[in-house]
Design a protein around this motif. Structure first.
Motif, short mmCIF file in Angstrom:
data_model
loop_
_atom_site.label_atom_id
_atom_site.label_comp_id
_atom_site.label_asym_id
_atom_site.label_seq_id
_atom_site.Cartn_x
_atom_site.Cartn_y
_atom_site.Cartn_z
N ALA B 187 45.04 -32.82 -8.69
CA ALA B 187 43.86 -32.13 -9.33
C ALA B 187 42.96 -31.78 -8.50
O ALA B 187 42.39 -30.76 -8.74
CB ALA B 187 43.41 -33.50 -10.47
N ALA B 188 42.89 -32.44 -7.27
CA ALA B 188 41.79 -31.95 -6.22
C ALA B 188 42.42 -30.54 -5.74
O ALA B 188 41.52 -29.74 -5.54
CB ALA B 188 41.79 -32.96 -5.24
N ARG B 190 44.32 -28.37 -7.50
CA ARG B 190 44.03 -27.70 -8.47
C ARG B 190 42.52 -26.84 -8.56
O ARG B 190 42.52 -25.70 -8.58
CB ARG B 190 44.21 -28.22 -10.00
CG ARG B 190 43.99 -27.28 -11.07
CD ARG B 190 43.97 -28.32 -12.27
NE ARG B 190 42.72 -29.29 -12.17
CZ ARG B 190 42.59 -30.35 -12.86
NH1 ARG B 190 43.57 -30.90 -13.54
NH2 ARG B 190 41.58 -31.17 -12.55
N ASP B 191 41.67 -27.83 -8.37
CA ASP B 191 40.25 -27.33 -8.26
C ASP B 191 39.88 -26.44 -7.21
O ASP B 191 39.08 -25.54 -7.24
CB ASP B 191 39.46 -28.60 -8.39
CG ASP B 191 39.39 -29.42 -9.72
OD1 ASP B 191 40.09 -28.83 -10.60
OD2 ASP B 191 38.92 -30.56 -9.74
N ALA B 194 41.61 -23.07 -7.78
CA ALA B 194 40.94 -22.39 -8.95
C ALA B 194 39.95 -21.51 -8.54
O ALA B 194 39.61 -20.22 -8.94
CB ALA B 194 40.48 -23.42 -9.76
N LEU B 195 39.45 -21.69 -7.35
CA LEU B 195 38.27 -20.75 -6.66
C LEU B 195 39.06 -19.57 -6.26
O LEU B 195 38.29 -18.59 -6.54
CB LEU B 195 37.82 -21.43 -5.28
CG LEU B 195 37.00 -22.73 -5.64
CD1 LEU B 195 36.70 -23.28 -4.25
CD2 LEU B 195 35.74 -22.54 -6.54
N LYS B 198 41.60 -16.20 -9.38
CA LYS B 198 41.52 -14.85 -10.04
C LYS B 198 41.82 -13.76 -9.01
O LYS B 198 42.21 -12.69 -9.14
CB LYS B 198 39.99 -14.80 -10.37
CG LYS B 198 39.88 -15.78 -11.72
CD LYS B 198 39.61 -14.95 -12.99
CE LYS B 198 39.57 -15.75 -14.30
NZ LYS B 198 38.96 -16.85 -14.15
N SER B 212 48.27 -26.68 -11.59
CA SER B 212 47.46 -27.13 -12.83
C SER B 212 48.78 -27.77 -13.76
O SER B 212 48.21 -28.82 -14.59
CB SER B 212 47.34 -25.81 -13.59
OG SER B 212 46.25 -25.10 -12.82
N ILE B 213 49.92 -27.24 -13.68
CA ILE B 213 50.83 -28.03 -14.67
C ILE B 213 51.10 -29.40 -14.29
O ILE B 213 51.09 -30.42 -15.08
CB ILE B 213 51.90 -27.42 -14.79
CG1 ILE B 213 51.97 -25.80 -15.32
CG2 ILE B 213 53.24 -27.94 -15.22
CD1 ILE B 213 53.07 -24.97 -15.10
N GLY B 217 46.11 -32.54 -16.45
CA GLY B 217 44.87 -32.53 -16.81
C GLY B 217 44.04 -33.52 -16.20
O GLY B 217 43.13 -33.87 -17.05
#
Lengths: 188, 464
Positions: B187-188, B190-191, B194-195, B198, B212-213, B217
């Motif tokens: 999760a860390a 993923r975050d 996330a930056l 895009k 992410s998968i 969550g």
């Protein structure tokens, strides 16, 4: 129905713990807290009940063990008995290793499945994230509007007394908090 | 370290890292391109793996007559390698489960990599019984399932079947335990990803999707952490007796037979101690390489190396004690065959293997009593290699020297490994290192959330 949600972020776990203690004394209830690692004493301070997973683990283990023992007995002594070196049909001591292994296997898999189900951890699920920083270095507290005592001014005061680095109010639609895009986190 | 001692404990993580720095430090190897060192070691490991693949393809296509086995020595390299790799795996579970239950907080920096090592070692171990079947495509016959042959069930009284259950349970539970610990770290990651999700390259976007998968969550909720901690404790409590049972059951493969040299009640504890000893030897070897290759010196400190050296001394002592006990019992039993088996072990045709084993496992680790040597990383590295070699030879000695001369002198024989067997052994090392090196590139090799917990940074230590 939408309701208000008060968010406070802290830099230290001690600040979070002290704020939680003060807020609880002031009569607030908590939606949840989001931390980068398990903070000791936080569940007790927030009034989270101890997990019941040990019971699930015990029952799964018991079921697995019994099924293994009965299964081995049935297959070796009833279904098709085979004489192996003159050993008795029901060689129960020899059935113990597999019974043990299946006890552990079912207890482990059962409690893992119960954990994932209970906390809704599903592959690919979008996290109902309040703060992405909580997985990095922030200790975030979320307090929902629950009754007439909900007072954002007082909340802000208490949290700031405990060195909150950021406080904000949000509208929580349908009981689910909006997530903050990760890009905005850097500015926080 | 100077001769003066501080009354304060050494910090578990060096370099005064903040919580945010821990995330970026541990994620750094995943976010930069692989260095030359990594490519060099990966190329070597992958070549070894390919050699092993060729050997396995050849022997599966031709038959296990390509091995050096004969009617007398029916188990040799294959089972030696199997027991060796299973033993290696045990240190990972010992670090992640035993030391967790004992509240040894220094384990946090090494538990993730050690658990990964367990999983890869069990995979390596699994290959050998599989190819030893000769027709590995019928491997599922070892499982009790309703079949068209009666149904004819497997023999639940056989230690070989216990092995099937023990190893598969061990692999499953270790993998679950490992994954559970990974979820908060994924999760860390993923975050972090996330930056760039895009704007980043295709590779970055794919990795963001995967993280992410797999992170299910996770959002660091205190309620979830509460359940997580409870489950982690339960899994550690389950893994601890499990790991003891696995090597005990492996030892039953030998101990339940009537062969002198195998037929001893000391085998289960002796095997478990040996497994931990060899496992910690391998953890030391791997960690000393890994902390250099991915620059984790602040996290895997000299304190960790020192602590592991002490465990090597302790478990090595147990192994030495077992060697002495075996010899004493063989003498004291008054049984001719038993006495012969041990005399033959030490002075027979395979005496050289016995002497390598005793030198590497009993004498060499004694140097670790000296603090100066424990602080010299090169010396520790060399000694850890000795432990690896010694423990491989221990299994070879137990298996081959007991088999090659048993009750009937007319059936005595010798054993020489064939090139195919040697290539398969090299291939298993290739698989192990290839998997480990890939792991270092795609997953955080140190448990981010646990290290943050032992950092003391989050606490104010009476500042106000």
């Amino acid at each position: 129905m939408s309701r208000q949600l008060f968010i406070a972020a802290f830099k230290h776990e001690d600040d979070l713990l002290h704020a939680v203690a003060d807020l609880r004394q002031a009569g607030y209830v908590f939606k949840d807290a989001y931390t980068p690692y398990p903070v000791h004493g936080l569940p007790e301070a927030m009034g989270i009940r101890p997990s019941r997973l040990p019971w699930v683990c015990f029952l799964c283990g018991l079921t697995g063990g019994l099924l293994a023992l009965i299964g081995q007995y049935y297959l070796s002594a009833v279904e098709w008995p085979i004489n192996v070196g003159g050993k008795p049909w029901n060689s129960s001591p020899a059935f113990i290793p597999i019974t043990f292994e299946l006890t552990v296997l079912s207890a482990g898999l059962g409690s893992l499945a119960a954990f994932l189900w209970r906390y809704k951890l599903i592959p690919g699920r979008q996290p109902p994230v309040l703060e992405t920083g909580a997985n990095d270095d922030q200790f975030v507290l979320a307090i929902p509007e629950h009754n007439a005592t909900f007072n954002p001014q007082e909340l802000k005061l208490i949290c700031n007394r405990h060195h909150a680095i950021r406080t904000e109010q949000r509208i929580e639609p349908d009981g689910q908090a909006q997530s903050i895009p990760a890009q905005q986190r850097g500015a926080a | 370290m100077s001769s003066a001692f501080s009354v304060l404990r050494q910090p578990l993580v060096e370099g005064d890292r903040t919580v945010a720095q821990v995330t970026s430090d541990i994620a750094a190897p995943l976010e930069r391109r692989a260095g030359l060192m990594w490519w060099a070691t990966f190329t070597a490991a992958f070549s070894m793996l390919m050699l092993g693949m060729i050997a396995i393809t050849y022997q599966v296509a031709t038959g296990i007559g390509t091995w050096g086995l004969n009617r007398t020595v029916g188990w040799a390299f294959d089972i030696t390698n199997f027991v060796f790799w299973i033993g290696i795996g045990h240190a990972g579970t010992a670090i992640s489960a035993f030391l967790f239950l004992l509240r040894q907080r220094w384990r946090t920096s090494i538990s993730r990599a050690a658990e990964a090592m367990t999983i890869f070692a069990v995979m390596c171990a699994g290959i050998f019984p599989l190819i030893h079947m000769g027709r590995p495509w019928f491997a599922y016959w070892v499982l009790p399932y309703p079949n068209t042959r009666g149904p004819l069930w497997v023999n639940f009284r056989s230690p070989l079947l216990w092995d099937v259950f023990a190893i598969s349970t061990y692999f499953t539970i270790s993998a679950c335990f490992w994954y559970l610990g990974l979820v908060p770290d994924l999760a860390a990651l993923r975050d972090r990803f996330a930056l760039w999700a895009k704007t980043g390259s295709l590779g970055v976007r794919i990795r963001y999707r995967i993280y992410s998968i797999l992170s299910l969550g996770w959002n660091g909720s205190a309620k979830t952490w509460n359940g997580y901690e409870s489950l982690y404790l339960l899994m550690a409590g389950l893994a601890t007796p499990l790991v003891v049972s696995v090597h005990s059951i492996v030892s039953f493969d030998f101990a339940t037979s009537i062969l002198p040299g195998w037929h001893t009640t000391i085998f289960p504890p002796y095997f478990v101690a040996g497994a931990l000893f060899s496992g910690f030897g391998m953890v030391l070897t791997l960690m000393l390489i890994a902390r250099k290759v991915v620059h984790m010196e602040n996290y895997i400190t000299r304190g960790h190396i020192d602590a592991m050296c002490k465990i090597v001394i302790a478990t090595g002592g147990m192994v030495a004690f077992a060697y002495i006990t075996e010899i004493f019992i063989a003498w004291q039993s008054g049984n001719l065959y038993e006495r012969f088996a041990f005399a033959n072990r030490a002075f027979g045709p395979f005496g050289w293997a016995y002497r390598i084993m005793v030198f590497c496992n009993v004498f060499a680790p004694q140097l670790l009593w000296i603090r100066k040597i424990r602080n010299n990383l090169l010396a520790v590295f060399i000694l850890s290699i000795f432990v690896n070699i010694g423990m491989w030879f221990e299994r070879f000695v137990i298996i081959v020297t007991s088999l090659h001369r048993d009750f009937l002198p007319s059936s005595w024989a010798h054993y020489t490994p064939s090139l195919v067997e040697i290539a398969t052994l090299i291939g298993s090392f290739g698989l192990f290192f290839t998997a480990f090196l890939l792991f270092c590139r795609v997953l955080p090799m140190i448990c981010i959330s646990e290290v943050k917990g032992v950092l003391n940074y989050g606490r104010r230590n009476g500042e106000h």
